[in-house]
Write an enzyme that holds these catalytic residues in place. Structure first.
Site, short mmCIF file in Angstrom:
data_model
loop_
_atom_site.label_atom_id
_atom_site.label_comp_id
_atom_site.label_asym_id
_atom_site.label_seq_id
_atom_site.Cartn_x
_atom_site.Cartn_y
_atom_site.Cartn_z
N HIS A 294 0.85 -1.20 0.00
CA HIS A 294 0.00 0.00 0.00
C HIS A 294 0.88 1.25 0.00
O HIS A 294 0.82 2.07 0.90
CB HIS A 294 -0.96 -0.01 1.20
CG HIS A 294 -2.08 -0.98 1.04
ND1 HIS A 294 -2.96 -1.30 2.05
CD2 HIS A 294 -2.48 -1.71 -0.03
CE1 HIS A 294 -3.84 -2.19 1.60
NE2 HIS A 294 -3.58 -2.44 0.35
N HIS A 416 -13.16 -2.18 -1.03
CA HIS A 416 -13.26 -3.50 -0.40
C HIS A 416 -14.71 -3.62 0.05
O HIS A 416 -15.08 -3.30 1.18
CB HIS A 416 -12.28 -3.62 0.77
CG HIS A 416 -10.84 -3.61 0.33
ND1 HIS A 416 -9.79 -3.57 1.19
CD2 HIS A 416 -10.29 -3.63 -0.91
CE1 HIS A 416 -8.65 -3.57 0.50
NE2 HIS A 416 -8.93 -3.61 -0.78
N ARG A 462 2.22 -6.41 -9.81
CA ARG A 462 0.83 -6.83 -9.54
C ARG A 462 0.03 -6.53 -10.80
O ARG A 462 0.26 -5.49 -11.44
CB ARG A 462 0.25 -6.09 -8.33
CG ARG A 462 -1.21 -6.41 -8.07
CD ARG A 462 -1.71 -6.05 -6.66
NE ARG A 462 -1.74 -4.62 -6.37
CZ ARG A 462 -0.87 -3.99 -5.61
NH1 ARG A 462 0.13 -4.64 -5.05
NH2 ARG A 462 -0.98 -2.68 -5.40
N GLU A 464 -4.03 -6.36 -11.75
CA GLU A 464 -5.35 -6.41 -11.09
C GLU A 464 -6.44 -6.03 -12.06
O GLU A 464 -6.39 -4.96 -12.69
CB GLU A 464 -5.37 -5.43 -9.90
CG GLU A 464 -6.73 -5.36 -9.22
CD GLU A 464 -6.72 -4.54 -7.94
OE1 GLU A 464 -5.86 -3.65 -7.80
OE2 GLU A 464 -7.60 -4.78 -7.09
#
Ligand code: GLY
Ligand code: MN
Ligand code: MN
Length: 498
Positions: A294, A416, A462, A464
């Site tokens: 993060h 989320h 990453r 995503e």
């Protein structure tokens, strides 16, 4: 249309405000054009929100349901953060960006079902000091806010002034079970606590009932309706525009220094321009910063030859957000070591997506993705055990050193989303059509990791994407942006050739 007077007292900040004179107070309400008689069109989300209210009411028959929007949150002293309603309130009213501080939705049980009322602070007439003296609500400070009739036209919900809410909350408490979304507004939670005590309502049982309500509100949002899917598609499309703008400006980000901030700003500009804002703080992580999951400090350089891991999403006006990560070669081509890591992550993502279909569990997506991650780590000689041994959750887990996070989460109004859903309805639940989740495996080799070969140190990748579960698999909502490494290189070259 008549306007509700309020009991607003002029806000006086003694150290800097000049008191209003009586002649000013007499003069200021005069000479303004009337507010339009025409009512605003219904919000695009209003019809879907009505269906959601009905389903919620059926699940809690005979009970009073209280869903506050929440209030303005001070940033410092008399300046507030930009307002964002609680997501459950937005979901049940269709109200999105900036609306409506201090409002409360109440579903009151009736003989035939429930009656919805939206309590809020309607704009005061211009004769009220609110007009000129109230920096939080006044027209001269924050613009023209809605009247009761206008808010009702927008939402399709009967509206009442917030001054009537406390009476509605307190009514017949010893006989009617009340469920409150407690976390949305601390003041209302405290008020209801006192009212319950006065009415001899068992506080512990009431808190448990409120908690169940919170969970139900989260679980009700697990599968998205057609309106929500449209908004999420739009959020992904807008996010792709932001990523393209970042690529276009990468040479400038390198040239200026503190390039991570530059690309955060470029993305933020497009998020604000196309939608409401970013759906979460952008991660703009170059070089070794990509290995901090993060990384939102974003104060680093972007150097030629490095990767930029950019995790960012546009939140549209209705507050649905995308959540997309691309890991880009800053100079336009992946080095062999970068490509090796990138291709492993891409294969893991593909395996995760292949497992994302009805009948499989949410956790199967992660299992499929990390199996590929573990297999690559084994093939590269990094695991002290076999991939199969590492995948054993109790005796293994060694691969997690290089991907410590999960592969997926639900996505919607919150990045989320559905965070209160119970494990059996989230991680252990079967995927259903309409569910929107991310698939986001990664591999992170810190520069300080002495267990990996030097060529891999400082590389973090990453990838995503946001997917919706369909009847027989999934659809990638974030497909506008390339993933294949050759396609990424070609895409970047085409943007720079414009
Ligand atoms: N951007 C936060 C996440 O990917 O979950
Ligand atoms: Mn995510
Ligand atoms: Mn993300």
């Amino acid at each position: 249309m008549t306007e509700e007077p309020t009991d607003t007292e002029p806000l006086v900040i003694p150290n800097r405000q000049t008191p209003f004179s009586e002649p000013f107070k007499a003069f200021i309400p005069q000479g303004w054009a009337p507010y339009p008689d025409e009512l605003p069109a219904e919000l695009p989300a209003a019809a879907s929100a009505a269906l959601r209210r009905r389903a919620l009411a059926e699940a809690f028959a005979g009970e009073r349901l209280v869903i506050p929007a929440g209030g303005l949150k001070p940033r410092a002293n008399d300046t507030d953060y930009r307002f964002r309603p609680h997501s459950a309130f937005a979901w049940l009213t269709g109200l999105g960006s900036d609306r409506e501080p201090d409002a409360v939705l109440v579903l009151e049980p009736t003989d035939t079902g429930h009656e919805a009322t939206l309590y809020f602070k309607p704009r005061a007439p211009r004769t009220d000091p609110e007009f000129y003296a109230d920096a939080r609500y006044g027209e001269m400070w924050v613009g023209t806010r809605e009247s009761l009739a206008e808010m009702s036209a927008l939402t399709g919900i009967s509206c009442a002034p917030i001054s009537e809410f406390s009476g509605a909350l307190a009514k017949n408490l010893s006989a009617v079970k009340v469920r409150l979304l407690r976390e949305a507004d601390e003041t209302i939670t405290a008020t209801l606590g006192s009212l319950r005590a006065e009415a001899s309502v068992d506080a512990e049982a009431a808190e448990i009932a409120d908690g169940e309500f919170h969970v139900a509100l989260s679980e009700a949002r697990l599968a998205k309706d057609p309106f929500e899917l449209g908004e999420l598609r739009q959020a992904c499309a807008d996010t792709a525009v932001g990523f393209e703008a970042v690529v276009a400006d990468l040479p400038e980000a390198i040239r200026r220094g503190r390039g991570e901030r530059w690309v955060e700003g470029v993305f933020g500009l497009h998020a604000r321009h196309h939608g409401n804002a970013v759906g979460y703080d952008t991660i703009a992580a170059s070089g070794d910063h990509a290995n901090t999951l993060h990384w939102i400090r974003n104060d680093g350089e972007i150097r030629p030859g490095d990767l930029l891991l950019m995790d960012a999403g546009v939140e549209v006006e209705s507050l649905y957000t995308a959540d997309i990560t691309r890991t880009l070669p800053v100079s336009g081509t992946f080095s062999p070591a970068q490509r090796k890591v990138y291709e492993a992550v891409l294969k893991a993502e593909a395996a995760g997506m292949a497992a994302a279909r009805p009948g499989n569990k949410f956790s199967d997506v992660h299992a499929a993705a990390v199996r590929v991650i573990a297999q690559h780590l084994e093939a590269w000689g990094l695991l002290p055990v076999t991939a199969e041994e590492s995948l054993d959750p109790t005796t293994g887990g060694h691969h997690r050193r290089w991907m410590v996070h999960g592969t997926s989460h639900h996505l919607g109004l919150d990045v989320h989303d559905c965070a209160q859903a119970r494990q059996e309805n989230y991680r252990d639940a079967e995927l259903r059509p309409g569910m929107v989740i991310t698939v986001e495996p990664g591999l992170y080799f810190k520069s300080t990791d002495l267990l990996v070969p030097e060529e891999l140190r400082g590389i973090g990748v990453r990838i995503e994407d946001d997917i919706v579960i369909t009847e027989d698999g999934c659809e990638i909502l974030s497909d506008h942006l390339p993933r294949d490494p050759d396609a990424v290189e070609a895409w970047m070259a085409s943007i720079w050739a414009r």
